[in-house]
Design a protein around this motif. Structure first.
Motif, PDB file in Angstrom:
ATOM      1  N   GLU A  32       0.838  -1.198   0.000  1.00  0.00           N
ATOM      2  CA  GLU A  32       0.000   0.000   0.000  1.00  0.00           C
ATOM      3  C   GLU A  32       0.874   1.250   0.000  1.00  0.00           C
ATOM      4  O   GLU A  32       0.642   2.189  -0.759  1.00  0.00           O
ATOM      5  N   PRO A  45      -7.154   7.528  -0.687  1.00  0.00           N
ATOM      6  CA  PRO A  45      -7.203   6.347  -1.553  1.00  0.00           C
ATOM      7  C   PRO A  45      -6.938   6.748  -3.009  1.00  0.00           C
ATOM      8  O   PRO A  45      -7.323   7.823  -3.445  1.00  0.00           O
ATOM      9  N   SER A  66     -10.718   0.146  -9.118  1.00  0.00           N
ATOM     10  CA  SER A  66     -10.988   0.262  -7.693  1.00  0.00           C
ATOM     11  C   SER A  66     -11.026   1.717  -7.242  1.00  0.00           C
ATOM     12  O   SER A  66     -10.347   2.557  -7.819  1.00  0.00           O
ATOM     13  N   ASN A  68      -9.901   2.220  -4.364  1.00  0.00           N
ATOM     14  CA  ASN A  68      -8.693   2.204  -3.545  1.00  0.00           C
ATOM     15  C   ASN A  68      -7.778   1.099  -4.072  1.00  0.00           C
ATOM     16  O   ASN A  68      -7.828  -0.035  -3.604  1.00  0.00           O
ATOM     17  N   SER A  71      -5.486  -0.959  -1.626  1.00  0.00           N
ATOM     18  CA  SER A  71      -6.195  -1.963  -0.856  1.00  0.00           C
ATOM     19  C   SER A  71      -6.631  -3.125  -1.742  1.00  0.00           C
ATOM     20  O   SER A  71      -6.466  -4.289  -1.389  1.00  0.00           O
ATOM     21  N   ARG A  72      -7.181  -2.826  -2.893  1.00  0.00           N
ATOM     22  CA  ARG A  72      -7.694  -3.872  -3.799  1.00  0.00           C
ATOM     23  C   ARG A  72      -6.582  -4.797  -4.267  1.00  0.00           C
ATOM     24  O   ARG A  72      -6.721  -6.019  -4.240  1.00  0.00           O
ATOM     25  N   GLY A  74      -3.751  -5.310  -2.853  1.00  0.00           N
ATOM     26  CA  GLY A  74      -3.264  -6.041  -1.689  1.00  0.00           C
ATOM     27  C   GLY A  74      -4.177  -7.181  -1.277  1.00  0.00           C
ATOM     28  O   GLY A  74      -3.711  -8.274  -0.973  1.00  0.00           O
ATOM     29  N   VAL A  75      -5.482  -6.970  -1.288  1.00  0.00           N
ATOM     30  CA  VAL A  75      -6.425  -8.013  -0.889  1.00  0.00           C
ATOM     31  C   VAL A  75      -6.423  -9.144  -1.907  1.00  0.00           C
ATOM     32  O   VAL A  75      -6.279 -10.309  -1.560  1.00  0.00           O
TER      33      VAL A  75
END
Length: 150
Positions: A32, A45, A66, A68, A71-72, A74-75
């Motif tokens: 991130e 974001p 996304s 963000n 975050s996207r 990374g997830v």
């Protein structure tokens, strides 16, 4: 101010070119903090569209969007459960990768072979249209991008 479809449509080719010519970052190296530093952001974001490619085979794999991206990305790429690890799970079920039997194996494959290119796109409608356009143009529809309705 809302952007019109005509305005989005007129920029699609140019935006796709920006994605495919953006710097490539190995997924293994993306965090991130790294994504935020790439875009010069520290706390907000980063909204955008991203292209995941198999850099070993020079093949576009997935186009995502996304509100963000940090975050996207990374997830999807670090998750170990089927519900979250969309890309890893899809790799496991493809005939093309019979050696990948678990999400951790698929995630390790992604870390070793996949890169991400990203651009900022602030308008949510433009992100949606650009994602579909890019996926169709780059041929990622069949395996990884699916816009089928349930």
């Amino acid at each position: 101010m809302t952007i019109t479809y005509k305005e989005i449509h007129s920029k699609l080719s140019e935006r796709l070119n920006h994605i495919v010519t953006a710097p490539k970052y190995k997924i293994r190296d993306l965090t991130e903090g790294k994504i935020k530093s790439i875009f010069g952001e520290d706390s907000t974001p980063i909204e955008g569209v991203f292209l995941i490619s198999n850099h070993t085979e020079n093949k576009a794999v997935y186009v995502g969007r996304s509100r963000n991206m940090a975050s996207r990305i990374g997830v999807d790429l670090r998750a170990t459960t089927k519900q979250q690890a969309n890309l890893s799970y899809k790799l496991m079920i493809l005939d093309e990768y019979p050696e990948l039997n678990t999400i951790p194996e698929a995630r390790e494959f992604i870390y070793n072979h996949f890169s991400v290119q990203m651009i900022k796109v602030n308008d949510e409608n433009e992100r949606a249209v650009l994602q579909i356009y890019a996926a169709m143009e780059l041929g990622t529809i069949e395996e990884f991008n699916s816009f089928k309705e349930s």
